[in-house]
Scaffold this active site. Structure first.
Site, short mmCIF file in Angstrom:
data_model
loop_
_atom_site.label_atom_id
_atom_site.label_comp_id
_atom_site.label_asym_id
_atom_site.label_seq_id
_atom_site.Cartn_x
_atom_site.Cartn_y
_atom_site.Cartn_z
N ASP A 185 11.21 -43.62 56.49
CA ASP A 185 11.87 -43.94 57.32
C ASP A 185 13.31 -43.04 57.67
OD1 ASP A 185 12.63 -46.19 59.63
OD2 ASP A 185 14.07 -44.96 59.49
N PHE A 243 8.04 -44.80 59.50
CA PHE A 243 9.23 -46.22 60.66
C PHE A 243 9.20 -46.90 60.62
CE2 PHE A 243 6.63 -41.87 63.14
CZ PHE A 243 7.63 -41.35 62.70
N ASP A 275 4.73 -46.98 63.28
CA ASP A 275 5.53 -47.90 64.69
C ASP A 275 6.00 -46.89 65.26
OD1 ASP A 275 5.99 -49.10 66.10
OD2 ASP A 275 6.59 -51.10 64.93
N CYS A 282 5.27 -47.42 71.49
CA CYS A 282 6.19 -48.54 72.94
C CYS A 282 6.66 -47.39 74.15
CB CYS A 282 7.40 -49.30 72.16
SG CYS A 282 8.56 -47.80 71.25
N1 SAH Z 1 8.07 -51.25 62.53
C1 SAH Z 1 9.22 -51.67 62.29
C2 SAH Z 1 10.00 -50.49 64.01
C3 SAH Z 1 10.52 -49.28 63.26
S1 SAH Z 1 11.62 -48.52 65.00
C4 SAH Z 1 9.33 -52.86 62.18
O1 SAH Z 1 8.51 -53.25 62.77
O2 SAH Z 1 10.63 -52.97 62.25
C5 SAH Z 1 11.15 -46.74 64.43
C6 SAH Z 1 11.97 -46.32 63.38
O3 SAH Z 1 11.40 -45.01 63.67
C7 SAH Z 1 13.77 -46.61 63.57
O4 SAH Z 1 13.97 -47.11 62.20
C8 SAH Z 1 13.29 -45.40 63.01
O5 SAH Z 1 15.14 -45.03 62.34
C9 SAH Z 1 12.76 -44.12 63.04
N2 SAH Z 1 12.70 -42.82 63.12
C10 SAH Z 1 13.44 -42.33 64.44
N3 SAH Z 1 12.70 -41.18 64.28
C11 SAH Z 1 12.07 -41.05 62.82
C12 SAH Z 1 11.85 -39.67 62.43
N4 SAH Z 1 11.79 -38.33 63.11
N5 SAH Z 1 11.12 -39.79 61.03
C13 SAH Z 1 10.85 -41.16 60.68
N6 SAH Z 1 11.61 -41.91 61.10
C14 SAH Z 1 12.16 -42.12 62.19
#
Ligand code: SAH
Length: 409
Positions: A262, A240, A312, A352
């Site tokens: 992601d 993520f 995350d 979160c």
């Molecule tokens: N760690 C990052 C924030 C993560 S936000 C930082 O510090 O900037 C969560 C992310 O998860 C987003 O980019 C979203 O595109 C992704 N996401 C959501 N559902 C997902 C899934 N099922 N598989 C992969 N990525 C996903």
């Protein structure tokens, strides 16, 4: 009854429902109210009285919302006008002063809604650009007041609104986004965080563009990554990854290779630009655009193993009713992550979801470690950064929790 005459619009609580208000909790739910006088509309100021007739607090009325009133003053006098809000903004901004003075960071949260005494208002600073979110009827009605005061107090080049969020629906408000004051911001706004550069898409990015709440955790992660044995070419997995902020920290700390997962192609593409912006070779990065639940299993099949893993995910539980389903989701990704961890490696794992308590999160992670058959130690506990404070009167403001989990060899 004191001061009744001051308030044009007032709300009387049901008998016995005044305790949270007296303890300064900022929300009054519709079920606690017995009578509304003066026909308040969305965002109107109301005085709140106990059933016994004591004036308790002041807040903004929101007829569409279950959270019918957001309280922000427990004083006797009417808390209104730009003077009042100037003081509140000044106080919030003042509390970030030490952060502003600390070198190498140009982006932080200036106002954190309820916990800063301004329910429903988020103000984030990205260098010369201010991004605001107005989440409630009360703040929506004060759009110009806040924009003018922020222009006056901070003199940014731009104030941009990103109130395009679902929660506004619960207040009967439509999504809104666009320029409020100053000049149109560039397509990407450059910020510095702890000496590293990031390019932020404030128009389309998540939240107001960047996960500012993770700053201190990125710093911790970077310090952890710096302790890895570089001669062993340590490898990191960022699940993520969004725009790769943790990955840039890993590269800065000497990780030889970083794998990002992601679902968003745009986020990964911006992540590549963040790697380049800091002068790192893109050959050290592998991007996997996929559903993390699937991609993690695939990596396991391919016998990939990592020294450091960051997990995350987005918010899996928006409300109490989602907790069970969310818990299964968290357990699954943590289980997969533990399988992918080298002996001696560390998983940094987050939730979160406000509805998932710290305690429950630890239990979920424990369950995952047990099923993975790994012997795990907690080496650190993480939460949202200090520019996302939690008022003690408002425990709901605490949402981000994390654990660093070391796999015992
Ligand atoms: N760690 C990052 C924030 C993560 S936000 C930082 O510090 O900037 C969560 C992310 O998860 C987003 O980019 C979203 O595109 C992704 N996401 C959501 N559902 C997902 C899934 N099922 N598989 C992969 N990525 C996903």
């Amino acid at each position: 009854m004191t001061n009744t005459m001051k308030a044009e619009r007032l709300v009387i609580l049901k008998p016995g429902r005044e305790a949270p208000t007296m303890r300064r909790h900022p929300w009054i739910f519709s079920g606690s109210i017995t009578m509304v006088q003066g026909n308040p509309g969305p965002g109107d100021l109301v005085a709140v009285y106990s059933a016994e007739g004591d004036q308790l607090a002041w807040g903004h009325y929101s007829p569409a919302s279950q959270i019918r009133i957001r309280l922000f003053s427990w004083a006797q006098d009417i808390p209104d006008g730009p003077g009042f809000w100037r003081q509140r903004l000044q106080r919030a901004i003042g509390l970030r002063e030490s952060l502003r003075r600390s070198s190498g960071t140009t982006a932080y949260r200036l106002v954190n809604a309820e916990s800063d005494g301004i329910p429903g208002l988020i103000v984030d600073q990205y260098g010369d650009v201010i991004v605001i979110q107005l989440l409630t009827a009360g703040t929506d009605a004060l759009r110009d007041t806040f924009a003018d005061l922020l222009m006056e107090m901070i003199a940014p080049l731009t104030i941009y609104e990103r109130s395009d969020v679902d929660v506004r629906g619960q207040e009967g408000l439509l999504p809104v986004a666009g320029l409020l004051r100053g000049v149109e911001p560039p397509p990407l706004v450059d910020i510095t965080e702890l000496g590293l550069t990031y390019r932020v898409d404030i128009r389309n990015g998540h939240k107001t563009g960047f996960y500012l709440d993770q700053r201190e955790n990125r710093q911790r992660f970077r310090a952890l990554a710096a302790t890895q044995d570089q001669s062993a070419a340590p490898v990191m997995l960022n699940v993520f990854s969004y725009t790769g902020a943790f990955s840039v920290c890993g590269l800065a700390a000497g990780m030889a290779r970083v794998v990002n997962i992601d679902a968003s192609e745009d986020a990964l593409a911006l992540g590549q630009r963040n790697v380049a912006a800091n002068g790192y070779d893109s050959s050290r990065i592998t991007d996997i655009q996929a559903d993390a639940f699937v991609a993690l299993r695939k990596l396991r099949q391919q016998s990939e193993r990592f020294d450091l893993i960051v997990l995350d995910p987005p918010k899996f539980a928006s409300a109490q009713r989602d907790v069970q389903r969310a818990s299964r989701g968290y357990k699954d990704i943590n289980l997969q992550a533990f399988h992918l961890l080298k002996p001696g490696g560390t998983l940094t794992t987050f939730s979160c979801s406000g509805a998932i308590s710290e305690d429950l999160f630890q239990k979920i992670v424990f369950g995952a470690a047990l099923d993975a058959g790994r012997d795990i130690q907690i080496t650190g506990r993480l939460s949202q950064g200090s520019d996302h404070p939690v008022a003690l009167t408002f425990p709901e403001g605490a949402y981000l929790k994390g654990l660093t989990c070391r796999a015992v060899e």
